[in-house]
Design a protein around this motif. Structure first.
Motif, PDB file in Angstrom:
ATOM      1  N   GLY A  81       0.796  -1.226   0.000  1.00  0.00           N
ATOM      2  CA  GLY A  81       0.000   0.000   0.000  1.00  0.00           C
ATOM      3  C   GLY A  81       0.823   1.268   0.000  1.00  0.00           C
ATOM      4  N   LYS A  84       0.045   4.427  -2.128  1.00  0.00           N
ATOM      5  CA  LYS A  84      -1.082   5.300  -1.772  1.00  0.00           C
ATOM      6  C   LYS A  84      -0.707   6.086  -0.518  1.00  0.00           C
ATOM      7  N   ARG A  89      -4.801   4.718   2.519  1.00  0.00           N
ATOM      8  CA  ARG A  89      -4.473   3.336   2.882  1.00  0.00           C
ATOM      9  C   ARG A  89      -5.110   2.915   4.219  1.00  0.00           C
ATOM     10  N   GLN A  92      -8.924   2.228   4.471  1.00  0.00           N
ATOM     11  CA  GLN A  92      -9.265   0.932   3.880  1.00  0.00           C
ATOM     12  C   GLN A  92      -9.029  -0.197   4.884  1.00  0.00           C
ATOM     13  N   TYR A  95     -11.862  -0.108   7.344  1.00  0.00           N
ATOM     14  CA  TYR A  95     -13.087  -0.658   6.736  1.00  0.00           C
ATOM     15  C   TYR A  95     -13.085  -2.188   6.804  1.00  0.00           C
ATOM     16  N   ARG A  96     -11.913  -2.813   6.530  1.00  0.00           N
ATOM     17  CA  ARG A  96     -11.820  -4.279   6.604  1.00  0.00           C
ATOM     18  C   ARG A  96     -11.997  -4.755   8.044  1.00  0.00           C
TER      19      ARG A  96
END
Length: 356
Positions: A81, A84, A89, A92, A95-96
């Motif tokens: 990552g 980014k 990064r 995300q 979110y996971r």
């Protein structure tokens, strides 16, 4: 019922916002300070060097070797990552996590060689429950029982004795108590008389006993010193806090009014003192049990106990970003679940609480 459901829904939403807020705060700390990029660049450099050493045994042409290494570096940078910025990064990653996709550790492995973070937690959590949760449950129950007794007998000899012991207990650091116990009960008898009364650390002997009963007894033998250290350090706070809660409630006007009505002292204690005292006592107990899931980092490090506290410590010292985020998420999730249970219990046990 509608009002109750609305109240609980509002509290649940508030706690979920707290959960997400903690993760975003951690992301800002890791990202804005540049720590996340430094960790990933360090990991990338180590991986590229290892790859280059392996490839140099097969490719002798320096130009071809450098080109292959550069391509590998770009691929790994994208996989980690690093192509980014952190503010793209890390959200995300959050979110996971919110969907319980904990990911993989970059440096740590479970006892069976897996680097899945869920496997790391499954591997360490039972050890923490054996040590920390059992210790908190035992210490709190003894402390609460003692606090309820002396809180109803303020000024008695038992109150004075327990108050002095509580003050001494409260002042003792856990790491100091652990080291003293190790020196006095593990190394001391071994050096002076050649007798191993208690082991200085670890969870079981090496090699561990094969028979289930012998294994359980060996585990209890290793558990004795860390449990004793936790009891010595935390008993005082439980007993004295409970004592003060009970004493303060017993001075309320409604308790004096119950006594003035001529109600038996047993009824006054159970109905007018103990029940209003339960919410703060339950708060301490349930939040402590929820907190126990994270383990006592100091206890586990001093006694070399492979629990969640040690795992968190190893993740921080290794700057293993996915494990730090995952464990922070899991600990916060356990906390908000415990907090929600408390909100329900408040309504059940405290007659003074009214829904608005």
């Amino acid at each position: 019922m509608a009002s109750l459901a609305k109240t609980l829904i509002v509290k649940a939403v508030t706690l979920i916002i707290v959960l997400i807020g903690v993760l975003f705060l951690l992301a800002i700390i890791m990202g804005a300070t540049g720590l996340s990029d430094k960790v990933l660049n360090s990991t990338l450099t180590a991986e590229v060097q290892e790859y280059k050493q392996q490839l140099s045994r097969q490719i002798k042409d320096p130009t071809v070797l450098e080109r292959a290494v550069e391509e590998y570096k770009k691929e790994r940078a994208a996989a980690l990552g690093l192509d980014k910025p952190w503010y793209v990064r890390l959200p995300q990653l959050i979110y996971r996590l919110l969907f319980l996709d904990l990911g993989y550790s970059r440096t740590l492995q479970s006892s069976w060689g897996s680097n899945k973070i869920s496997d790391l937690i499954i591997d360490r959590l039972p050890n923490t429950i054996i040590l920390t949760t059992t210790g908190i449950l035992f210490t709190s129950l003894v402390g609460i029982w003692m606090g309820l007794y002396i809180g109803s007998n303020i000024g008695s000899r038992s109150d004075r004795v327990v108050s002095i012991l509580s003050a001494a207990s409260y002042a003792l650091p856990l790491w100091f108590t652990g080291l003293v116990l190790i020196l006095a009960l593990a190394y001391g008898p071994k050096v002076l008389w050649g007798v191993q009364i208690f082991p200085p650390g670890g969870m079981v002997s090496v090699p561990p006993p094969k028979e289930p009963l012998a294994y359980a007894l060996d585990l209890l033998w290793h558990l004795a010193l860390p449990l004793t250290a936790s009891f010595i350090v935390f008993f005082g706070s439980w007993a004295y806090t409970t004592r003060n809660i009970v004493f303060n409630v017993s001075q309320e006007d409604f308790v004096n009014f119950a006594r003035a009505k001529g109600l038996p002292e047993g009824v006054v204690r159970s109905r007018y003192i103990l029940r209003p005292s339960l919410p703060p006592i339950l708060t301490n107990l349930i939040l402590s049990l929820a907190y126990s899931i994270s383990g006592y980092i100091i206890t586990e490090r001093v006694f070399n106990w492979p629990g969640m506290g040690s795992l968190y410590y190893q993740a921080i010292t290794a700057l293993d970003e996915p494990v730090i985020f995952a464990l922070t998420y899991v600990f916060t999730l356990v906390y908000i679940v415990a907090r929600f249970i408390l909100e329900v219990l408040y309504i059940v046990v405290d007659p003074r609480i009214r829904l608005s």
